[in-house]
Design a protein around this motif. Structure first.
Motif, PDB file in Angstrom:
ATOM      1  N   UNK B  46       1.008  -1.195  -0.018  1.00  0.00           N
ATOM      2  CA  UNK B  46       0.016  -0.022  -0.010  1.00  0.00           C
ATOM      3  C   UNK B  46       0.976   1.349   0.086  1.00  0.00           C
ATOM      4  N   UNK B  49       1.278   2.601  -3.807  1.00  0.00           N
ATOM      5  CA  UNK B  49       0.401   3.744  -4.560  1.00  0.00           C
ATOM      6  C   UNK B  49      -0.120   4.528  -3.491  1.00  0.00           C
ATOM      7  N   UNK B  50       0.792   4.874  -2.471  1.00  0.00           N
ATOM      8  CA  UNK B  50       0.581   5.618  -1.556  1.00  0.00           C
ATOM      9  C   UNK B  50      -0.695   5.666  -0.666  1.00  0.00           C
ATOM     10  N   UNK B  51      -1.327   4.604  -0.570  1.00  0.00           N
ATOM     11  CA  UNK B  51      -2.418   4.653   0.461  1.00  0.00           C
ATOM     12  C   UNK B  51      -1.937   4.486   1.931  1.00  0.00           C
ATOM     13  N   UNK B  72      -3.371  11.115  -7.299  1.00  0.00           N
ATOM     14  CA  UNK B  72      -4.589  10.560  -8.083  1.00  0.00           C
ATOM     15  C   UNK B  72      -3.983   9.930  -9.449  1.00  0.00           C
ATOM     16  N   UNK B  75      -2.151   6.546  -9.163  1.00  0.00           N
ATOM     17  CA  UNK B  75      -3.008   5.528  -8.832  1.00  0.00           C
ATOM     18  C   UNK B  75      -3.646   5.099 -10.069  1.00  0.00           C
ATOM     19  N   UNK B  80      -4.957  -2.289  -8.974  1.00  0.00           N
ATOM     20  CA  UNK B  80      -5.289  -2.459  -7.581  1.00  0.00           C
ATOM     21  C   UNK B  80      -6.396  -3.495  -7.352  1.00  0.00           C
TER      22      UNK B  80
END
Lengths: 244, 327
Positions: B46, B49-51, B72, B75, B80
């Motif tokens: 995670x 994707x910088x979650x 944004x 991603x 995902x």
């Protein structure tokens, strides 16, 4: 299953028997006389009643839905406690007291009645908006973030459609309560069908009482039914399938 | 393609979920992030994707720091897939699959073609499923649609967080096979989180094994199974690691390495296809279904006879004689 169905049928038949008996009795005793004799006054009171409900309800919707959205944002989560409790407080005060308080600030008249009913309608809509948004599956939101939806897109495309059923249910509850409570508006000079109901009570005149109360009840049923249909129209098909 | 540079994740000032992780993923590779639960593999995924934010170090995607990329936009270029499919229940299958292309502003025609292509790829009939909703599909179908959605905008990189973990074993095996076929065709760079060593051996070009946020070993499944770097790895892959490694080979690998016994037409002999996994072959031989199996090539011609002795010889050769490979 069969006994359950049978009981449901018996209840239904009993219910309609009571309704039919009631209306036969009222019509036989000429209970709707005031409506027939003074139709102009009736439509005037009904109009006032609808205006009070409509404006206070609309204001409540316009305030509580955005407020519900706001407190479910991550950065405002701490404010949820205060906002929900404030709305709760509004709800715990008896409706008559809210009306009296509003009258204290705004004087007698329709304005005070609208403000009081507005305060009274906030909580059900606010609570249902928050509950609806909170109930959206966390994984769904996570997936939405992960594939690159902006927070606004997540709100519009995912959160609100999935919370729609709950939000509309909140509006439905608020308005139905509102229609009943609006009868009290008469007490602070707000008009509405409460005028006939309270006149009836004071004069021991069932005709006035019923001519005021029955239209209020019918209005509540009508609005409830309208929102039931709205729920079917506005809730996405995929979610209705999910419920089955 | 994807570089992890001294990546750490520290929660609340002290708990290290990911601890100074370094490794690179080449283009077109499927790397399995493996480890017991709580080892930081999902957190690491995670962070790509910088979650999750990166506390220390950096992750580079195509030589660009993910920290500096627009979240944004980035991603949308990374597929995902999550365990519980995460499909949007309020949208039709078509809307679900096409959500990213739609956000990217693809025109209707292009979206339609892409949808049809993807649905064929995952083995669902496009027109039959287009207007249906996630809840009308089975778990396996939902997960396939989840994969299709991740592939929609043709991202070069895919992140898959235990994508088949919630499926029952039969469906899972089937979808794993299907996905390997798909991967052969699309050649994406994939990070794949799993806690199942069998799945990792089956799916991964390489395996990155984690414990308490630290990378224990990063190598080809063969190396992980046969040359565990430490006690933990050896324990994690299990004492039956040689058996596990047999699913890395097909009958064809064996045929290419050792010569089969000659085949004489006598009596009935069970046959196996060349692309059969060696693990299945051993199981058949041990199960007394047959003492020997005839190997059939793709044209149906019998190449020779396979026995347990030959399998043993082959494995011995693989384990003892294969030069050490490194990542």
């Amino acid at each position: 299953m069969k006994t359950k169905k049978r009981i449901a049928w018996i209840v239904k038949i009993l219910f309609w028997l009571i309704v039919i008996t009631f209306f036969t009795w009222t019509i036989m005793n000429d209970m709707f006389r005031p409506i027939v004799e003074d139709f102009g006054e009736f439509t005037h009171l009904l109009g006032q009643h609808i205006i009070i409900v409509f404006i206070s309800g609309l204001l409540a919707i316009l305030i509580s839905i955005p407020l519900g959205i706001l407190v479910t944002r991550k950065s405002f989560q701490k404010s949820e406690f205060w906002i929900v409790n404030m709305a709760n407080l509004g709800q715990t005060i008896p409706s008559l007291a809210v009306l009296a308080l509003a009258m204290g600030f705004l004087g007698i008249g329709m304005k005070a009645a609208i403000v009081a009913l507005f305060i009274y309608s906030l909580l059900p809509i606010l609570q249902n908006t928050i509950a609806g948004i909170r109930s959206v599956d966390k994984n769904t939101i996570d997936a939405a973030r992960g594939i690159g939806l902006t927070p606004f897109q997540i709100l519009i495309k995912i959160e609100l459609p999935n919370a729609a059923s709950s939000i509309i249910a909140g509006i439905r509850t608020a308005l139905v309560i509102n229609i009943g409570t609006a009868a009290l508006a008469y007490l602070i000079g707000g008009g509405g069908l409460g005028a006939w109901i309270f006149t009836g009570i004071r004069l021991f005149d069932n005709a006035f009482l019923i001519s005021g109360a029955v239209p209020v009840t019918l209005l509540a049923i009508l609005v409830d039914y309208f929102f039931k249909i709205m729920q079917q129209v506005l809730v996405p098909k995929g979610l209705r399938l999910a419920k089955k | 393609m994807l570089e992890f540079k001294n990546v750490s994740k520290i929660y609340n000032g002290n708990k290290k979920a990911v601890d100074h992780v370094n490794f690179n993923v080449d283009e077109g590779e499927l790397v399995v992030l493996l480890g017991p639960s709580g080892c930081g593999k999902t957190t690491l995924l995670r962070m790509v994707n910088q979650l999750e934010s990166i506390t220390e170090g950096d992750i580079h995607l195509n030589n660009k720091s993910v920290k500096e990329s627009n979240k944004i936009e980035m991603r949308r270029k990374i597929g995902y897939v999550i365990q519980s499919n995460g499909l949007f229940p309020n949208m039709t299958i078509e809307k679900n699959v096409m959500i990213v292309p739609d956000l990217l502003g693809w025109d209707r025609k292009k979206q339609l073609d892409r949808f049809n292509y993807l649905m064929e790829l995952i083995g669902l009939h496009p027109d039959e499923y287009r207007k249906r909703y996630p809840h009308e599909l089975s778990g396996g179908q939902q997960q396939r649609v989840g994969v299709a959605r991740a592939l929609a905008a043709d991202p070069p990189v895919m992140l898959m967080d235990e994508p088949f973990g919630a499926l029952d074993p039969i469906i899972r095996t089937k979808i794993q096979d299907e996905f390997l076929q798909i991967q052969k065709e699309i050649k994406k760079t994939i990070l794949f989180v799993s806690h199942d060593i069998d799945e990792a051996v089956k799916m991964g070009d390489k395996i990155a094994l984690f414990r308490d946020g630290q990378l224990q070993q990063y190598n080809h499944p063969f190396e992980i199974l046969h040359r565990p770097a430490n006690e933990f790895v050896s324990e994690f892959v299990g004492q039956d690691r040689v058996l596990k490694s047999t699913s890395l080979y097909s009958v064809k690998d064996l045929v290419d390495s050792v010569s089969l016994t000659g085949y004489q037409k006598a009596g009935s002999v069970q046959t196996v296809q060349e692309d059969t996994s060696l693990r299945i072959v051993i199981s058949k031989l041990l199960n007394q279904e047959a003492e020997q199996l005839a190997v059939e090539d793709t044209k149906g011609k019998i190449k020779g006879i396979l026995t347990l002795d030959l399998v043993e010889k082959f494995l011995y050769k693989q384990i003892k004689e294969t030069p050490k490979r490194t990542g």
